[in-house]
Design a protein around this motif. Sequence first.
Motif, short mmCIF file in Angstrom:
data_model
loop_
_atom_site.label_atom_id
_atom_site.label_comp_id
_atom_site.label_asym_id
_atom_site.label_seq_id
_atom_site.Cartn_x
_atom_site.Cartn_y
_atom_site.Cartn_z
N ALA A 28 0.83 -1.20 0.00
CA ALA A 28 0.00 0.00 0.00
C ALA A 28 0.87 1.26 0.00
CB ALA A 28 -0.93 0.00 1.22
N ASP A 57 2.20 2.78 -3.22
CA ASP A 57 1.31 3.58 -4.05
C ASP A 57 1.95 4.95 -4.26
OD1 ASP A 57 -2.13 3.70 -4.43
OD2 ASP A 57 -0.90 5.47 -4.77
N HIS A 89 -6.96 2.41 2.48
CA HIS A 89 -6.26 2.48 1.21
C HIS A 89 -7.04 1.75 0.12
CE1 HIS A 89 -3.28 1.09 -1.84
NE2 HIS A 89 -2.92 2.36 -1.76
N GLY A 90 -7.66 0.62 0.49
CA GLY A 90 -8.47 -0.10 -0.48
C GLY A 90 -9.65 0.74 -0.96
N TYR A 114 -9.75 3.99 -1.02
CA TYR A 114 -9.18 5.04 -1.87
C TYR A 114 -8.96 4.53 -3.29
CZ TYR A 114 -5.29 7.39 -4.17
OH TYR A 114 -4.49 7.97 -5.11
N ARG A 115 -8.40 3.31 -3.40
CA ARG A 115 -8.13 2.76 -4.72
C ARG A 115 -9.43 2.53 -5.51
NH1 ARG A 115 -4.02 3.90 -6.99
NH2 ARG A 115 -4.45 2.23 -8.47
N GLN A 116 -10.46 2.05 -4.81
CA GLN A 116 -11.74 1.83 -5.49
C GLN A 116 -12.33 3.15 -5.99
OE1 GLN A 116 -14.30 -0.30 -2.82
NE2 GLN A 116 -13.00 -2.12 -2.77
N HIS A 136 -10.63 5.85 -6.70
CA HIS A 136 -9.77 6.30 -7.80
C HIS A 136 -10.13 5.59 -9.09
CE1 HIS A 136 -6.13 7.98 -9.59
NE2 HIS A 136 -5.88 6.79 -10.10
N GLU A 137 -10.41 4.29 -9.01
CA GLU A 137 -10.77 3.52 -10.20
C GLU A 137 -12.13 3.96 -10.75
OE1 GLU A 137 -8.31 -0.41 -8.66
OE2 GLU A 137 -10.49 -0.47 -8.83
#
Length: 466
Positions: free
Chosen positions: A81, A84, A115-116, A118-120, A122-123
Motif C-alpha cells: 500500500a 502507491d 487504502h483499499g 481510496y483505490r476503489q 480512484h478507479e
Amino acid sequence: MAVQKLYAGAKLREIRQRLTLTQKDFAAKLGVSLPYLNQMENNNRPVSTTVVLALAQEFGLDVTELSTGDSERLVSDMREALADPVLAEVGVPLADLRLAASNAPGLARAFLELHGAYRQTHERLASLDEALGRQDVQLQASPWDEVRDFFHYCDNYIDAVDKAAEHFATLAAQQGGVRAAAIRSLRASDISVSFPDIEEMRHYDRDAKTLHISSRIPTETQTFQLLLQVALLQNNALLEATLDLARFHTDAARSIAKIGLANYFAGAALMPYTIFLKATQDTRHDLERLAHRFGASVEQIAHRLSTMQRPGAKGLPFFFVRVDQAGTITKRHSATRLQFARFGGACPLWNVHRAFETPGRFLRQLAETPDGVRYISLACDVSKPGGHYGAPVRRYAIALGCEIKHSDQLVYADTLDVNNAAAFEPIGISCRICERTNCHQRSVPPLERRLSINENARGVLPYEVG
C-alpha cells in the motif's frame, strides 16, 4: 543461523482474554512473573520457550496460533500500500511496519481498508473520466481553471509578490500614501497619468506612454488600477519569475495569471501585510472600518483577508467567494476546510444568495456542512454601477467566513447564539456531492447513491435517497 525471536504480544493478549483470565492468573498458570507477562504482551520481550510449552501443556493450545504469519502478511500488505505513488515519499521504515502489525494490528487493518477504499474510488473516477473522454468534445481544464487552481494551491498567498508590495507601501507611507507614490513612480518613468471620462477603467498605451484611469470609477478602484499598472511595468521581472516557477501549460493561462499576480500586488500594496494584519485584530475584522482606514472597497478588504497566510504570521483562515445573480461562482478561495464546487453554483441554502435581496446590508449566518464543521458566514451585495445613465449594472454578492471556533475574533459574531446547535443551518457544497438526504432545496440527486421511486407517494422531492 540466528533464530528469529517471537514477538506475539497481541496474540498472547488475545488468548488470555479469550480464556477470561486476568494478567495475574494467566502469569501464574504460565509460571512467569506478572511484570514479565506484561512485557511480553506489550512486545517489550519475546515470548519465551517456557511460555510456549506452558500454553500447550496447561491449556492444550495449538502453539502455531502464536505464529507471526498474520503479522508478516500485514507487513507485506502495508508495504504494498505504501508503494502507491500517493504515499511513495512517506518512507515508513520496515521496523515501524512490523511494530504496527504486532502492537496495533487493528490499526494496520484499518489503514489497509482505507487504502483499499481510496483505490476503489480512484478507479471509479478513472472510469468516469474514460467515459467522458469518449464524448465528442474532450474535457480539459480551461486556462482560467488552471490559474484558479494555481492560486488555490498556493493558499492564495504569493510570498515574493506580497513582500515586494509591502516594501512599496512602506516607502509610499513617506511620500503621501500609495496613490500619490504610484502616480509619482509612473511619471518618473515618463508615463503620463490622467483621469478622463472614459468607458474603460484603465487604458495604457505602451507606444504613447500614457495611462488613462476612468474618472467614473470609485476612488479606491482608481488607486487599485494605478497600483496594478505599477506592478505590470515596474515589477515585471518579479511577476515573470513567479510565472516561470508556476509552469503553466498554455500561454493563455500564463497571461491570465500575470494579470492575477498584478492584481495581487495592487491589493497587497493597498493593504500591506503587517499593518493590515494588526488592523484586522484591532477592529475584530470589521470590514467597513478596514475599508475606511485603507481606502479600499469592502470586496477588496474581504479578498485581502483570504490571503493572510504568511508563514509565521498567519491571520484567521477565511473562505471568500463571489457569485453572480445566477449563483455562478466568479471568485473563490478557502483557507478553511470548506471547499467550493469547481463547476456550477454554490449551495442555495447559503446566505450569499439572499444578499441580492438586501443591498446595503450585511447578512450573518451560522452554518454547518455535512462533515459536521460549523462556520459563521457574512454576506453582502457588491453591485457595480456602470458609471452613467443607461449603463448596465454588474450585480455580485460576496461571502466571507471562518470556522466558528474563531468567532470571538469577529465583531459579526456578537449577539449570535454560537453555542446553540439548532442555530446552525445545514448547507452543502454542491447537490451532486452533498450527502444530505432530507434537503428541501436539492436540485439533482447525489452521485453514487441509490434512489427509491414510489409512484404512489410524493414528498418534497420526487425520489428518496437511500
